[in-house]
Write an enzyme that holds these catalytic residues in place. Structure first.
Site, mmCIF file in Angstrom:
data_model
loop_
_atom_site.group_PDB
_atom_site.id
_atom_site.type_symbol
_atom_site.label_atom_id
_atom_site.label_comp_id
_atom_site.label_asym_id
_atom_site.label_seq_id
_atom_site.Cartn_x
_atom_site.Cartn_y
_atom_site.Cartn_z
ATOM 1 C CB CYS A 1 -15.765 -3.657 54.074
ATOM 2 S SG CYS A 1 -17.211 -3.701 53.830
ATOM 3 C CG HIS B 1 -16.486 -4.194 58.969
ATOM 4 N ND1 HIS B 1 -15.988 -5.545 59.978
ATOM 5 C CD2 HIS B 1 -16.467 -4.412 58.210
ATOM 6 C CE1 HIS B 1 -15.915 -6.364 58.922
ATOM 7 N NE2 HIS B 1 -16.183 -5.925 57.753
#
Length: 508
Positions: free
Chosen positions: A424, A405
Protein backbone atom coordinates in the site's frame (compact mmCIF):
# COMPACT_ATOMS: atom_id res chain seq x y z
CA UNK A 1 -0.52 -12.20 -26.11
CA UNK A 2 -0.61 -8.38 -26.33
CA UNK A 3 1.26 -7.19 -29.44
CA UNK A 4 3.89 -4.44 -28.98
CA UNK A 5 2.80 -1.01 -30.08
CA UNK A 6 4.45 0.54 -33.19
CA UNK A 7 6.16 3.08 -30.93
CA UNK A 8 7.71 0.38 -28.74
CA UNK A 9 8.90 -1.42 -31.88
CA UNK A 10 10.42 1.87 -33.05
CA UNK A 11 12.36 2.16 -29.78
CA UNK A 12 13.67 -1.38 -30.23
CA UNK A 13 14.80 -0.52 -33.76
CA UNK A 14 16.57 2.63 -32.56
CA UNK A 15 18.56 0.69 -29.98
CA UNK A 16 19.39 -2.06 -32.45
CA UNK A 17 20.92 0.53 -34.77
CA UNK A 18 22.82 2.09 -31.90
CA UNK A 19 24.30 -1.17 -30.64
CA UNK A 20 25.42 -2.08 -34.17
CA UNK A 21 27.49 1.09 -34.48
CA UNK A 22 31.30 0.68 -34.15
CA UNK A 23 31.47 4.17 -32.62
CA UNK A 24 30.20 2.95 -29.26
CA UNK A 25 33.12 3.14 -26.87
CA UNK A 26 31.35 2.64 -23.53
CA UNK A 27 31.03 -0.59 -21.62
CA UNK A 28 27.36 -1.52 -21.59
CA UNK A 29 27.60 -3.77 -18.54
CA UNK A 30 25.06 -2.70 -15.88
CA UNK A 31 26.44 -1.28 -12.63
CA UNK A 32 26.95 -4.02 -10.07
CA UNK A 33 27.05 -2.10 -6.79
CA UNK A 34 23.81 -1.95 -4.80
CA UNK A 35 22.50 1.53 -4.11
CA UNK A 36 22.88 2.12 -0.34
CA UNK A 37 19.98 3.23 1.83
CA UNK A 38 20.50 6.53 3.59
CA UNK A 39 19.58 6.97 7.24
CA UNK A 40 15.84 7.53 7.68
CA UNK A 41 16.36 10.94 9.24
CA UNK A 42 17.83 12.47 6.10
CA UNK A 43 15.10 14.07 3.97
CA UNK A 44 15.64 14.26 0.26
CA UNK A 45 15.36 18.03 -0.16
CA UNK A 46 16.42 20.23 -3.07
CA UNK A 47 19.27 22.65 -2.59
CA UNK A 48 17.73 25.60 -4.41
CA UNK A 49 17.17 28.56 -2.06
CA UNK A 50 13.64 29.14 -3.29
CA UNK A 51 12.50 25.64 -2.38
CA UNK A 52 10.64 24.95 0.87
CA UNK A 53 12.42 22.82 3.46
CA UNK A 54 10.65 19.56 2.75
CA UNK A 55 11.50 15.93 2.34
CA UNK A 56 11.88 14.18 -0.97
CA UNK A 57 9.64 14.59 -3.98
CA UNK A 58 8.29 18.02 -3.00
CA UNK A 59 5.30 17.42 -0.71
CA UNK A 60 2.74 20.17 -0.96
CA UNK A 61 1.77 20.77 1.79
CA UNK A 62 3.51 18.62 4.36
CA UNK A 63 1.74 16.62 7.00
CA UNK A 64 2.29 17.38 10.69
CA UNK A 65 5.86 17.05 11.89
CA UNK A 66 6.97 13.41 12.13
CA UNK A 67 6.93 11.92 15.60
CA UNK A 68 8.47 8.68 16.86
CA UNK A 69 6.12 5.89 15.91
CA UNK A 70 4.50 3.60 18.42
CA UNK A 71 4.96 -0.09 17.70
CA UNK A 72 2.32 -0.92 15.18
CA UNK A 73 1.11 -3.95 13.36
CA UNK A 74 2.49 -4.74 9.89
CA UNK A 75 1.29 -2.55 7.04
CA UNK A 76 -1.69 -3.85 5.09
CA UNK A 77 -2.33 -5.45 1.78
CA UNK A 78 0.44 -7.52 0.31
CA UNK A 79 -0.11 -7.44 -3.45
CA UNK A 80 0.81 -10.01 -6.01
CA UNK A 81 4.45 -9.72 -7.13
CA UNK A 82 5.05 -7.41 -10.06
CA UNK A 83 5.55 -9.19 -13.35
CA UNK A 84 9.04 -9.21 -14.82
CA UNK A 85 9.32 -7.25 -18.05
CA UNK A 86 11.61 -8.68 -20.72
CA UNK A 87 14.21 -6.26 -22.06
CA UNK A 88 13.74 -4.87 -25.57
CA UNK A 89 16.72 -4.80 -27.97
CA UNK A 90 17.15 -1.19 -28.37
CA UNK A 91 15.80 6.75 -12.68
CA UNK A 92 11.43 15.68 -3.26
CA UNK A 93 13.47 15.04 -2.59
CA UNK A 94 14.36 15.24 -5.82
CA UNK A 95 11.49 17.22 -7.20
CA UNK A 96 10.93 17.70 -10.92
CA UNK A 97 12.31 20.87 -12.46
CA UNK A 98 10.95 23.09 -15.18
CA UNK A 99 13.51 24.37 -17.67
CA UNK A 100 13.04 25.08 -21.32
CA UNK A 101 13.08 21.80 -23.21
CA UNK A 102 16.48 20.12 -23.69
CA UNK A 103 17.94 20.28 -27.18
CA UNK A 104 20.22 18.19 -29.36
CA UNK A 105 23.86 19.25 -29.54
CA UNK A 106 24.56 21.78 -32.26
CA UNK A 107 26.84 19.39 -34.16
CA UNK A 108 24.71 16.28 -33.68
CA UNK A 109 23.21 14.53 -36.67
CA UNK A 110 19.40 14.74 -36.67
CA UNK A 111 17.67 11.70 -35.24
CA UNK A 112 15.76 9.42 -37.57
CA UNK A 113 12.00 10.09 -37.69
CA UNK A 114 9.99 7.93 -35.29
CA UNK A 115 7.21 5.64 -36.34
CA UNK A 116 3.68 6.95 -35.76
CA UNK A 117 3.11 6.29 -32.04
CA UNK A 118 0.32 4.20 -30.64
CA UNK A 119 -0.94 6.47 -27.86
CA UNK A 120 -2.97 5.75 -24.78
CA UNK A 121 -6.54 7.03 -25.09
CA UNK A 122 -6.48 10.80 -25.28
CA UNK A 123 -8.40 12.79 -22.72
CA UNK A 124 -11.01 15.32 -23.74
CA UNK A 125 -8.46 18.04 -22.96
CA UNK A 126 -5.06 16.36 -23.40
CA UNK A 127 -1.98 17.96 -21.96
CA UNK A 128 0.05 19.33 -24.86
CA UNK A 129 3.36 17.55 -25.40
CA UNK A 130 6.47 19.51 -24.56
CA UNK A 131 9.00 20.54 -27.20
CA UNK A 132 10.85 17.67 -28.87
CA UNK A 133 14.30 16.64 -27.70
CA UNK A 134 15.33 16.95 -31.32
CA UNK A 135 14.44 20.66 -31.36
CA UNK A 136 17.19 23.27 -31.14
CA UNK A 137 16.11 25.32 -28.15
CA UNK A 138 18.37 27.23 -25.73
CA UNK A 139 18.53 25.77 -22.23
CA UNK A 140 17.52 27.84 -19.23
CA UNK A 141 18.52 26.81 -15.71
CA UNK A 142 15.49 27.42 -13.46
CA UNK A 143 15.70 29.50 -10.32
CA UNK A 144 13.60 26.93 -8.44
CA UNK A 145 13.33 23.14 -8.78
CA UNK A 146 9.60 22.99 -8.14
CA UNK A 147 7.35 22.21 -11.08
CA UNK A 148 3.65 21.92 -11.79
CA UNK A 149 4.30 19.42 -14.57
CA UNK A 150 2.76 15.95 -14.13
CA UNK A 151 4.76 12.73 -14.26
CA UNK A 152 2.11 10.87 -16.27
CA UNK A 153 -0.35 12.26 -18.81
CA UNK A 154 -1.64 11.75 -22.35
CA UNK A 155 1.67 12.90 -23.89
CA UNK A 156 3.98 10.62 -21.85
CA UNK A 157 4.58 8.04 -24.59
CA UNK A 158 5.37 10.63 -27.28
CA UNK A 159 7.87 12.39 -25.03
CA UNK A 160 9.62 9.12 -24.12
CA UNK A 161 9.94 8.42 -27.83
CA UNK A 162 11.63 11.80 -28.34
CA UNK A 163 13.97 11.09 -25.43
CA UNK A 164 14.86 7.70 -26.92
CA UNK A 165 15.85 9.33 -30.22
CA UNK A 166 17.91 11.96 -28.42
CA UNK A 167 19.83 9.38 -26.38
CA UNK A 168 20.34 7.24 -29.49
CA UNK A 169 22.09 10.22 -31.06
CA UNK A 170 24.33 10.55 -27.99
CA UNK A 171 25.18 6.84 -28.32
CA UNK A 172 26.02 7.20 -32.03
CA UNK A 173 28.36 10.06 -31.11
CA UNK A 174 30.30 7.89 -28.65
CA UNK A 175 28.22 8.01 -25.47
CA UNK A 176 28.69 9.78 -22.17
CA UNK A 177 32.17 10.69 -20.87
CA UNK A 178 33.60 8.75 -17.93
CA UNK A 179 31.87 9.42 -14.62
CA UNK A 180 33.67 12.00 -12.46
CA UNK A 181 35.28 10.90 -9.19
CA UNK A 182 33.18 11.00 -6.05
CA UNK A 183 34.04 13.99 -3.84
CA UNK A 184 34.43 16.43 -6.72
CA UNK A 185 32.87 19.73 -5.66
CA UNK A 186 33.11 23.52 -5.82
CA UNK A 187 36.70 24.73 -5.96
CA UNK A 188 37.95 21.84 -8.10
CA UNK A 189 39.66 22.46 -11.42
CA UNK A 190 41.12 20.45 -14.28
CA UNK A 191 40.20 17.65 -16.65
CA UNK A 192 37.64 16.02 -14.31
CA UNK A 193 35.70 19.29 -14.21
CA UNK A 194 35.84 19.56 -18.01
CA UNK A 195 34.50 16.00 -18.36
CA UNK A 196 31.71 16.77 -15.89
CA UNK A 197 30.75 19.89 -17.84
CA UNK A 198 30.67 17.87 -21.06
CA UNK A 199 28.26 15.38 -19.46
CA UNK A 200 25.97 18.08 -18.09
CA UNK A 201 25.87 19.82 -21.47
CA UNK A 202 24.86 16.52 -23.11
CA UNK A 203 21.85 16.16 -20.81
CA UNK A 204 21.05 19.87 -21.00
CA UNK A 205 21.68 20.63 -17.34
CA UNK A 206 24.33 23.16 -18.40
CA UNK A 207 24.35 25.55 -21.40
CA UNK A 208 26.74 24.80 -24.27
CA UNK A 209 28.56 28.08 -23.55
CA UNK A 210 29.70 26.66 -20.18
CA UNK A 211 31.36 23.54 -21.64
CA UNK A 212 35.03 24.62 -21.74
CA UNK A 213 35.59 26.26 -18.33
CA UNK A 214 38.05 24.06 -16.34
CA UNK A 215 37.05 25.64 -13.01
CA UNK A 216 34.11 24.65 -10.81
CA UNK A 217 31.99 27.75 -10.31
CA UNK A 218 28.56 28.53 -8.86
CA UNK A 219 26.83 27.86 -12.18
CA UNK A 220 28.29 24.36 -12.26
CA UNK A 221 26.99 23.73 -8.73
CA UNK A 222 23.52 24.74 -9.94
CA UNK A 223 23.80 22.39 -12.92
CA UNK A 224 24.90 19.46 -10.73
CA UNK A 225 21.97 20.15 -8.40
CA UNK A 226 19.64 20.12 -11.39
CA UNK A 227 21.03 16.77 -12.54
CA UNK A 228 20.50 15.37 -9.03
CA UNK A 229 16.92 16.64 -8.94
CA UNK A 230 16.14 14.99 -12.26
CA UNK A 231 17.58 11.68 -11.05
CA UNK A 232 15.74 11.63 -7.72
CA UNK A 233 18.84 12.37 -5.65
CA UNK A 234 19.53 14.79 -2.84
CA UNK A 235 20.52 18.08 -4.43
CA UNK A 236 23.91 18.45 -2.74
CA UNK A 237 25.50 20.28 -5.67
CA UNK A 238 28.59 18.04 -5.50
CA UNK A 239 29.54 14.63 -6.85
CA UNK A 240 28.64 12.24 -4.03
CA UNK A 241 28.65 8.46 -4.41
CA UNK A 242 25.06 8.24 -5.59
CA UNK A 243 25.49 10.97 -8.17
CA UNK A 244 28.61 9.30 -9.51
CA UNK A 245 26.76 5.95 -9.68
CA UNK A 246 24.04 7.51 -11.86
CA UNK A 247 26.61 9.18 -14.13
CA UNK A 248 28.37 5.81 -14.51
CA UNK A 249 25.28 4.24 -16.16
CA UNK A 250 25.93 4.08 -19.90
CA UNK A 251 23.71 5.70 -22.48
CA UNK A 252 22.98 2.21 -23.89
CA UNK A 253 21.45 1.20 -20.58
CA UNK A 254 19.46 4.41 -20.42
CA UNK A 255 18.04 3.47 -23.83
CA UNK A 256 17.03 0.06 -22.50
CA UNK A 257 15.44 1.74 -19.48
CA UNK A 258 13.53 4.18 -21.69
CA UNK A 259 12.37 1.28 -23.85
CA UNK A 260 10.95 -0.59 -20.84
CA UNK A 261 9.07 2.52 -19.77
CA UNK A 262 7.66 3.00 -23.26
CA UNK A 263 6.46 -0.58 -23.13
CA UNK A 264 4.75 -0.11 -19.76
CA UNK A 265 3.18 3.23 -20.71
CA UNK A 266 2.05 1.87 -24.08
CA UNK A 267 0.19 -0.95 -22.32
CA UNK A 268 -1.97 1.49 -20.33
CA UNK A 269 -5.21 2.56 -22.00
CA UNK A 270 -6.36 5.57 -20.01
CA UNK A 271 -8.87 8.32 -20.59
CA UNK A 272 -7.20 11.10 -18.62
CA UNK A 273 -9.85 13.01 -16.72
CA UNK A 274 -9.81 16.66 -15.71
CA UNK A 275 -8.90 15.52 -12.17
CA UNK A 276 -6.87 12.41 -11.42
CA UNK A 277 -4.20 11.08 -9.05
CA UNK A 278 -0.87 9.51 -10.04
CA UNK A 279 1.38 7.46 -7.77
CA UNK A 280 4.80 6.97 -9.35
CA UNK A 281 6.17 4.01 -7.42
CA UNK A 282 9.94 4.45 -8.10
CA UNK A 283 9.65 8.14 -7.14
CA UNK A 284 7.64 7.30 -3.98
CA UNK A 285 5.54 10.32 -4.89
CA UNK A 286 1.84 11.18 -5.23
CA UNK A 287 0.47 13.85 -7.56
CA UNK A 288 -3.06 15.27 -7.56
CA UNK A 289 -3.53 16.58 -11.10
CA UNK A 290 -6.14 19.08 -12.22
CA UNK A 291 -6.54 20.58 -15.69
CA UNK A 292 -3.17 19.22 -16.81
CA UNK A 293 -1.14 20.59 -13.89
CA UNK A 294 -0.07 19.25 -10.51
CA UNK A 295 -2.37 20.85 -7.96
CA UNK A 296 -0.84 18.94 -5.01
CA UNK A 297 2.33 16.87 -4.65
CA UNK A 298 3.15 14.60 -1.70
CA UNK A 299 5.97 12.30 -0.75
CA UNK A 300 4.97 8.72 -0.04
CA UNK A 301 6.16 5.39 1.29
CA UNK A 302 5.61 2.53 -1.16
CA UNK A 303 6.16 -1.24 -1.24
CA UNK A 304 9.53 -2.72 -0.41
CA UNK A 305 11.12 -5.06 -3.01
CA UNK A 306 9.79 -8.13 -1.17
CA UNK A 307 6.24 -6.68 -1.26
CA UNK A 308 6.09 -4.47 -4.37
CA UNK A 309 3.33 -1.97 -4.95
CA UNK A 310 1.47 -3.04 -8.12
CA UNK A 311 0.58 -0.96 -11.16
CA UNK A 312 -3.11 -0.14 -10.69
CA UNK A 313 -5.85 1.78 -12.46
CA UNK A 314 -8.80 2.36 -10.10
CA UNK A 315 -11.34 4.94 -8.97
CA UNK A 316 -11.26 6.68 -5.60
CA UNK A 317 -14.75 6.30 -4.18
CA UNK A 318 -14.62 7.36 -0.50
CA UNK A 319 -12.59 8.63 2.41
CA UNK A 320 -12.61 6.34 5.47
CA UNK A 321 -12.18 8.32 8.69
CA UNK A 322 -10.75 6.38 11.67
CA UNK A 323 -10.63 3.10 9.72
CA UNK A 324 -10.22 -0.39 11.11
CA UNK A 325 -7.71 -2.70 9.47
CA UNK A 326 -8.42 -6.25 8.39
CA UNK A 327 -5.08 -8.05 8.23
CA UNK A 328 -4.40 -9.83 4.90
CA UNK A 329 -3.95 -13.60 5.11
CA UNK A 330 -0.39 -13.39 3.82
CA UNK A 331 0.60 -11.19 6.77
CA UNK A 332 -1.24 -13.48 9.22
CA UNK A 333 0.78 -16.43 7.97
CA UNK A 334 4.18 -14.78 7.66
CA UNK A 335 4.15 -12.30 10.53
CA UNK A 336 1.22 -12.47 12.96
CA UNK A 337 1.63 -16.22 13.56
CA UNK A 338 5.36 -16.05 14.38
CA UNK A 339 4.72 -13.00 16.61
CA UNK A 340 2.11 -14.91 18.59
CA UNK A 341 4.38 -17.94 19.02
CA UNK A 342 7.05 -15.69 20.56
CA UNK A 343 4.69 -13.37 22.44
CA UNK A 344 1.08 -14.53 23.13
CA UNK A 345 0.16 -10.99 24.26
CA UNK A 346 1.00 -9.47 20.85
CA UNK A 347 -2.57 -9.25 19.51
CA UNK A 348 -3.97 -7.64 22.64
CA UNK A 349 -1.17 -5.08 22.69
CA UNK A 350 -1.89 -4.26 19.05
CA UNK A 351 -5.64 -3.97 19.78
CA UNK A 352 -6.42 -6.81 17.38
CA UNK A 353 -9.34 -9.20 17.56
CA UNK A 354 -9.68 -12.73 16.15
CA UNK A 355 -13.00 -13.42 14.41
CA UNK A 356 -14.22 -16.81 13.20
CA UNK A 357 -16.29 -17.61 10.12
CA UNK A 358 -19.53 -16.92 12.02
CA UNK A 359 -18.45 -13.42 12.97
CA UNK A 360 -17.80 -14.32 16.62
CA UNK A 361 -14.78 -12.97 18.50
CA UNK A 362 -12.70 -15.82 19.90
CA UNK A 363 -9.87 -16.13 22.42
CA UNK A 364 -6.45 -16.10 20.65
CA UNK A 365 -5.19 -18.62 23.25
CA UNK A 366 -7.41 -21.30 21.70
CA UNK A 367 -5.50 -21.16 18.37
CA UNK A 368 -2.34 -23.09 17.56
CA UNK A 369 -0.37 -20.23 16.01
CA UNK A 370 2.43 -22.51 14.84
CA UNK A 371 0.14 -24.70 12.70
CA UNK A 372 -0.71 -22.27 9.91
CA UNK A 373 -4.42 -22.65 10.68
CA UNK A 374 -4.53 -19.08 11.98
CA UNK A 375 -5.03 -17.90 8.39
CA UNK A 376 -8.53 -19.44 8.55
CA UNK A 377 -9.57 -16.63 10.92
CA UNK A 378 -10.10 -12.91 10.37
CA UNK A 379 -7.85 -10.60 12.37
CA UNK A 380 -9.02 -7.01 12.68
CA UNK A 381 -7.26 -4.08 14.30
CA UNK A 382 -9.45 -1.50 16.07
CA UNK A 383 -9.41 2.07 14.83
CA UNK A 384 -7.65 4.78 16.77
CA UNK A 385 -4.12 5.26 18.10
CA UNK A 386 -1.60 2.80 16.70
CA UNK A 387 -3.80 1.53 13.86
CA UNK A 388 -1.58 0.56 10.94
CA UNK A 389 -3.68 2.67 8.56
CA UNK A 390 -3.32 5.70 10.78
CA UNK A 391 -6.44 7.84 11.00
CA UNK A 392 -7.53 7.92 7.38
CA UNK A 393 -7.77 5.60 4.40
CA UNK A 394 -8.45 6.52 0.75
CA UNK A 395 -10.79 3.88 -0.60
CA UNK A 396 -10.01 2.74 -4.17
CA UNK A 397 -11.48 -0.71 -4.89
CA UNK A 398 -9.14 -2.89 -6.98
CA UNK A 399 -8.22 -6.53 -7.47
CA UNK A 400 -4.88 -6.13 -5.66
CA UNK A 401 -6.58 -4.89 -2.46
CA UNK A 402 -4.18 -1.97 -2.12
CA UNK A 403 -4.97 1.62 -1.21
CA UNK A 404 -3.51 4.90 0.05
CA UNK A 405 -3.61 5.78 3.73
CA UNK A 406 -2.18 7.58 6.74
CA UNK A 407 0.42 5.89 8.97
CA UNK A 408 1.59 6.06 12.58
CA UNK A 409 5.19 5.65 11.29
CA UNK A 410 5.59 9.18 9.96
CA UNK A 411 9.34 9.20 10.57
CA UNK A 412 9.78 7.12 7.39
CA UNK A 413 8.68 10.08 5.27
CA UNK A 414 12.06 11.60 6.11
CA UNK A 415 13.97 8.73 4.47
CA UNK A 416 15.81 9.21 1.20
CA UNK A 417 14.63 5.78 0.02
CA UNK A 418 11.01 5.23 0.95
CA UNK A 419 10.41 1.59 0.03
CA UNK A 420 9.15 0.13 3.30
CA UNK A 421 5.49 -0.89 3.02
CA UNK A 422 3.73 -4.18 2.25
CA UNK A 423 2.40 -2.75 -1.03
CA UNK A 424 0.00 0.00 0.00
CA UNK A 425 0.98 3.65 -0.32
CA UNK A 426 1.36 5.81 2.78
CA UNK A 427 0.92 9.52 2.01
CA UNK A 428 2.47 12.41 3.90
CA UNK A 429 -0.13 15.18 4.15
CA UNK A 430 -2.92 12.69 3.49
CA UNK A 431 -5.50 14.97 5.16
CA UNK A 432 -4.81 17.61 2.53
CA UNK A 433 -5.10 15.04 -0.27
CA UNK A 434 -8.41 13.84 1.19
CA UNK A 435 -9.72 17.43 1.22
CA UNK A 436 -8.72 17.88 -2.44
CA UNK A 437 -10.54 14.67 -3.33
CA UNK A 438 -13.68 15.65 -1.41
CA UNK A 439 -13.80 19.00 -3.18
CA UNK A 440 -15.71 22.17 -2.37
CA UNK A 441 -16.20 22.92 1.33
CA UNK A 442 -13.36 20.68 2.48
CA UNK A 443 -9.88 21.55 3.68
CA UNK A 444 -7.28 19.77 5.83
CA UNK A 445 -8.67 21.43 8.97
CA UNK A 446 -12.16 20.05 8.40
CA UNK A 447 -10.71 16.60 7.67
CA UNK A 448 -8.83 16.80 10.97
CA UNK A 449 -12.03 17.74 12.77
CA UNK A 450 -13.77 14.65 11.40
CA UNK A 451 -10.89 12.49 12.61
CA UNK A 452 -10.94 14.17 16.03
CA UNK A 453 -14.51 12.97 16.67
CA UNK A 454 -13.05 9.47 17.03
CA UNK A 455 -15.98 8.01 15.11
CA UNK A 456 -15.78 5.59 12.20
CA UNK A 457 -17.14 7.36 9.13
CA UNK A 458 -17.08 6.81 5.37
CA UNK A 459 -17.42 9.98 3.29
CA UNK A 460 -18.23 9.40 -0.39
CA UNK A 461 -16.32 11.32 -3.05
CA UNK A 462 -18.99 13.35 -4.91
CA UNK A 463 -17.11 13.26 -8.23
CA UNK A 464 -15.16 10.02 -8.22
CA UNK A 465 -11.53 10.55 -9.10
CA UNK A 466 -9.40 8.09 -11.15
CA UNK A 467 -6.08 6.98 -9.66
CA UNK A 468 -3.16 5.45 -11.55
CA UNK A 469 -0.21 3.72 -9.88
CA UNK A 470 2.62 3.62 -12.41
CA UNK A 471 6.16 2.22 -12.50
CA UNK A 472 8.07 4.92 -14.36
CA UNK A 473 11.83 4.85 -13.90
CA UNK A 474 12.18 7.19 -16.87
CA UNK A 475 9.72 9.93 -17.85
CA UNK A 476 9.62 13.32 -19.49
CA UNK A 477 7.37 16.04 -18.10
CA UNK A 478 5.39 18.27 -20.49
CA UNK A 479 8.01 21.02 -20.21
CA UNK A 480 10.54 18.66 -21.84
CA UNK A 481 12.54 17.75 -18.71
CA UNK A 482 13.77 14.13 -18.52
CA UNK A 483 13.73 12.33 -15.17
CA UNK A 484 15.14 8.99 -14.03
CA UNK A 485 14.44 6.96 -10.90
CA UNK A 486 15.89 3.77 -9.36
CA UNK A 487 14.66 0.44 -10.68
CA UNK A 488 13.72 -0.69 -7.19
CA UNK A 489 11.76 -3.77 -8.36
CA UNK A 490 14.36 -4.87 -10.94
CA UNK A 491 12.07 -4.51 -13.94
CA UNK A 492 14.69 -2.67 -16.04
CA UNK A 493 18.20 -3.66 -14.99
CA UNK A 494 17.79 -6.66 -12.67
CA UNK A 495 19.76 -6.88 -9.43
CA UNK A 496 22.00 -3.89 -10.23
CA UNK A 497 19.40 -1.43 -8.93
CA UNK A 498 18.06 -3.43 -5.97
CA UNK A 499 18.36 -1.88 -2.53
CA UNK A 500 19.86 -4.60 -0.35
CA UNK A 501 17.19 -6.26 1.78
CA UNK A 502 19.49 -6.19 4.81
CA UNK A 503 19.65 -2.41 4.63
CA UNK A 504 15.90 -1.82 4.63
CA UNK A 505 14.83 -0.70 8.08
CA UNK A 506 11.87 -2.13 9.96
CA UNK A 507 8.82 -0.88 8.04
CA UNK A 508 6.34 -0.72 10.94
Amino acid sequence: MKQPTPLVLAAVSVLALVLASPALAQDSTPPTADIPVAAPAAPEAPAAPAAPAAAAEAPQPASPAPAPAAQAAPEPAAPAPAATVSAPDASAPAAPVAPTAPAAADNAAPAAPAATPAKPKVAKKPVPAGPSYAASTPIKIPATPWSSMPTFDAGSLDRLNGLSQYYAQIARNGGFPAAPPAGLSQGATGSAVLALRQRLVMEKDLPESERDNPKWDARLTTAVSRFQQRYGLQATGKIDERTRAQMAVSVQHRLVQIGHNMERVGARFIDFNRRYVVVNIPSAQVEAIENGEVARRYIAVVGRPQNPSPEVDATISAINFNPTWTVPQSIIKKEIGPHMVRDPSYLSRQRMSVIDGSGRTIDPKTIDWSSGKAANYTIRQAYGAGNSLGQLRIQMPNSDSVYMHDTPSKRLFGSVDRFFSHGCVRVQGVNDLAAWLLGSGWDAKRVGQEIATGARKDQAIPDRVPVHWVYMTAYVTPDGTAHFRPDIYNLDFGSASRIADAQVVNPY
